[in-house]
Design an enzyme around this catalytic site. Structure first.
Site, short mmCIF file in Angstrom:
data_model
loop_
_atom_site.label_atom_id
_atom_site.label_comp_id
_atom_site.label_asym_id
_atom_site.label_seq_id
_atom_site.Cartn_x
_atom_site.Cartn_y
_atom_site.Cartn_z
N ARG A 40 0.79 -1.27 -0.01
CA ARG A 40 0.04 0.14 0.02
C ARG A 40 0.89 1.25 0.06
O ARG A 40 0.36 2.23 -0.48
CB ARG A 40 -1.07 -0.10 1.17
CG ARG A 40 -2.13 -0.91 1.18
CD ARG A 40 -3.10 -0.76 2.17
NE ARG A 40 -4.31 -1.45 1.83
CZ ARG A 40 -5.35 -1.94 2.49
NH1 ARG A 40 -4.96 -1.83 3.92
NH2 ARG A 40 -6.38 -2.37 2.14
N LYS A 201 -12.87 -9.21 9.29
CA LYS A 201 -13.89 -8.16 9.32
C LYS A 201 -15.25 -8.60 9.33
O LYS A 201 -16.04 -8.29 8.09
CB LYS A 201 -13.57 -7.06 8.52
CG LYS A 201 -12.11 -6.25 8.85
CD LYS A 201 -11.94 -5.23 7.79
CE LYS A 201 -10.46 -4.51 8.25
NZ LYS A 201 -9.95 -3.50 7.17
N GLY A 357 -5.53 -5.43 2.54
CA GLY A 357 -4.07 -5.41 2.82
C GLY A 357 -3.68 -6.78 3.45
O GLY A 357 -2.46 -7.15 2.88
N GLY A 380 -12.57 -4.34 0.79
CA GLY A 380 -13.98 -4.10 0.84
C GLY A 380 -14.14 -3.06 -0.21
O GLY A 380 -15.47 -3.24 -0.88
N1 LIG Z 1 -10.44 -18.17 11.51
C1 LIG Z 1 -10.20 -16.87 11.73
N2 LIG Z 1 -10.11 -16.27 13.00
C2 LIG Z 1 -9.47 -14.99 13.28
N3 LIG Z 1 -8.89 -14.28 12.50
C3 LIG Z 1 -8.81 -14.89 11.10
C4 LIG Z 1 -9.38 -16.13 10.76
N4 LIG Z 1 -9.30 -16.35 9.27
C5 LIG Z 1 -8.42 -15.40 9.13
N5 LIG Z 1 -8.29 -14.39 10.03
C6 LIG Z 1 -7.62 -13.11 10.06
O1 LIG Z 1 -8.04 -12.03 9.26
C7 LIG Z 1 -7.28 -10.96 8.80
C8 LIG Z 1 -7.59 -10.42 7.62
O2 LIG Z 1 -8.87 -10.14 7.72
P1 LIG Z 1 -9.48 -8.97 6.77
O3 LIG Z 1 -8.98 -7.43 7.36
O4 LIG Z 1 -10.98 -8.90 6.39
O5 LIG Z 1 -8.53 -9.04 5.33
P2 LIG Z 1 -7.96 -8.11 4.29
O6 LIG Z 1 -7.10 -6.93 4.97
O7 LIG Z 1 -7.30 -8.78 3.19
O8 LIG Z 1 -9.22 -7.24 3.61
C9 LIG Z 1 -5.78 -11.75 8.94
O9 LIG Z 1 -5.11 -10.96 9.85
C10 LIG Z 1 -6.13 -12.99 9.33
O10 LIG Z 1 -5.14 -13.47 10.59
O1 LIG Z 2 -7.64 -2.47 5.14
C1 LIG Z 2 -8.76 -1.76 4.67
O2 LIG Z 2 -9.80 -2.48 4.22
P1 LIG Z 2 -9.85 -4.10 3.51
O3 LIG Z 2 -9.21 -4.86 4.95
O4 LIG Z 2 -10.99 -4.28 3.26
O5 LIG Z 2 -8.93 -4.05 2.51
C2 LIG Z 2 -8.75 -0.28 4.59
O6 LIG Z 2 -7.67 0.19 5.25
C3 LIG Z 2 -9.95 0.24 5.41
O7 LIG Z 2 -10.06 -0.14 6.48
P2 LIG Z 2 -11.27 -0.34 7.57
O8 LIG Z 2 -11.96 -1.41 6.81
O9 LIG Z 2 -10.88 -0.22 8.92
O10 LIG Z 2 -12.17 0.84 7.27
#
Ligand SMILES: Nc1ncnc2c1ncn2[C@@H]1O[C@H](COP(=O)(O)OP(=O)(O)O)[C@@H](O)[C@H]1O
Ligand SMILES: O=C(OP(=O)(O)O)[C@H](O)COP(=O)(O)O
Length: 401
Positions: A40, A201, A357, A380
């Site tokens: 990023r 998330k 991320g 997201g």
């Molecule tokens: N079963 C699980 N329980 C808790 N955390 C998890 C699980 N599977 C994945 N994760 C966590 O989810 C995190 C990423 O989630 P998210 O922020 O939604 O993805 P991204 O950043 O790709 O959008 C990672 O740090 C990972 O460790």
């Molecule tokens: O990591 C982010 O989103 P993503 O996990 O959906 O890629 C962005 O920085 C937005 O963060 P937020 O979901 O806390 O608003």
């Protein structure tokens, strides 16, 4: 894009001007706070460098994590250091995002210098899109550039509110590139189209599934997202991640998928751990056998097989959210297997889009990023584009002339 972009501004528009630039420096870090993936930060360089070369004074603003008030672990100091290395020039860092210290440091900036404000989410007013807070952020600048694609789906003070007080308000090169790619890949996707949703998330992404049921031929759910579905089925999930107030939604999503004939695939087995740690004891169990006190941290081998078979004939796949806690080697198998499958179908001509991320960090970790069709800095944000939603951080920008 129909919005004004940085490419529309010349050196005479920018020289000596204070540009407030919203970036998404919400990078993954390890327990010690070291940045584990700087995608990023690197993705924001074309915009920052264009501005400095054209003589602007660059004021970067970003969030980092989801702090509740000031949190020393979520300061942007390591990001300023990494950015300074990548740019090959000093990056001035402030300890706040508004106020006297910021005004003084901005006042001292020379043309072509770069300053990074402190984590803007230390103020609750940021996420509330408070107009007074937006005005204070805008007070130190002459114009606004939004290059935070990963945060463009949030209507916050630094992504949306500030545009009311700064003119021009334009999109940066990363936002332009992301939209160009994603809009064309997603508007008329090659089918079968699959979305893979995982990660942690849950509350902010489970809602997206409803709209994706209308768009996708297959929906694959993994990561921390799955346990809310299992709880909705009445299964024991031990200490796994669950969003209690989304259980009803999970139940209705399974029913809707059935009604619409969409393949909603959930794992049939999971790898459970006795604690959330790299050295936890682990075992693979079927989803109706999760022991009390244990937590699911990865999808199991049977589920991997089923997911791989479902993905084999897909022509477009968008993936956001790891299948497990890939940061711990013991729980990385599901995420790694899916990354390999997407690399394989990419080779056969499928469009594969990885967003988010941590998802991008996972694909980088296994060295497969360059085998995907597109690495998106937004998880997201890219899912909301796929849903067909307009992103508030982009809607708020000036129209192209
Ligand atoms: N079963 C699980 N329980 C808790 N955390 C998890 C699980 N599977 C994945 N994760 C966590 O989810 C995190 C990423 O989630 P998210 O922020 O939604 O993805 P991204 O950043 O790709 O959008 C990672 O740090 C990972 O460790
Ligand atoms: O990591 C982010 O989103 P993503 O996990 O959906 O890629 C962005 O920085 C937005 O963060 P937020 O979901 O806390 O608003």
């Amino acid at each position: 894009m129909s919005k004004k972009t940085l490419a529309n501004l010349s050196a005479s528009d920018l020289s000596g001007k204070r540009a407030l630039v919203r970036v998404d420096f919400n990078v993954p870090v390890d327990d010690a706070g070291n940045i584990t993936d700087d995608t990023r930060i690197r993705a924001a360089l074309p915009t920052i460098q264009d501005l400095t070369q054209k003589g602007a004074k660059v004021i970067l603003v970003s969030h980092f994590g989801r702090p509740k008030g000031v949190d020393d672990k979520l300061r942007l100091t390591p990001v300023a250091k990494r950015l300074s290395e990548l740019l090959g020039q000093e990056v001035v860092k402030t300890d706040d995002s508004i106020g006297d210290e910021v005004a003084a440091k901005v006042g001292a900036l020379q043309n072509g210098q770069v300053l990074l404000l402190e984590n803007v989410r230390f103020y609750k007013e940021e996420e509330k899109n408070d107009p007074e807070f937006a005005k204070k952020l805008a007070a130190n600048a002459d114009l606004y550039v939004n290059d935070a694609f990963g945060t463009a789906h949030r209507a916050h003070a630094s992504t949306e509110g500030v545009t009311k007080y700064l003119s021009p308000s334009v999109g940066g090169y990363l936002i332009e590139k992301e939209l160009q790619y994603l809009q064309s890949a997603i508007a008329n996707p090659q089918r079968p189209l699959a979305a893979i949703i995982g990660g942690s998330k849950v509350s902010s992404k489970i809602g997206v599934i409803e709209a994706l049921l209308e768009k996708c031929d297959k929906l694959i759910i993994g990561g921390g997202m799955i346990f809310t579905f299992y709880k909705a089925r009445g299964l024991n999930v031990g200490k796994s991640l669950v969003e209690e107030d989304k259980i009803e939604l999970a139940r209705s999503l399974e029913a809707k998928a059935k009604e619409r004939g969409v393949d909603l695939l959930l794992p049939t087995d999971v790898v459970v751990a006795d604690k959330f740690a790299a050295d936890a004891n682990s075992q693979t169990v079927s989803i109706d056998n999760i022991p009390d006190g244990w937590m699911g941290l990865d999808i199991g081998p049977d589920s991997i097989k089923v997911f791989q078979e479902a993905l084999a004939d897909c022509k477009t796949v968008i993936w956001n959210g790891p299948m497990g806690v890939f940061e711990f080697d013991k729980f990385a198998a599901g995420t790694e297997a899916i990354a390999h499958t997407l690399a394989d179908i990419s080779k056969k001509g499928a469009i594969t889009i990885i967003g988010g991320g941590d998802s991008v960090a996972a694909v980088e970790k296994v060295g497969l990023a360059d085998q995907m069709s597109h690495i998106s800095t937004g998880g997201g944000a890219s899912l909301e584009l796929l849903e067909g939603k307009e992103l508030p951080g982009i809607v708020a920008l000036d129209e192209a002339e």
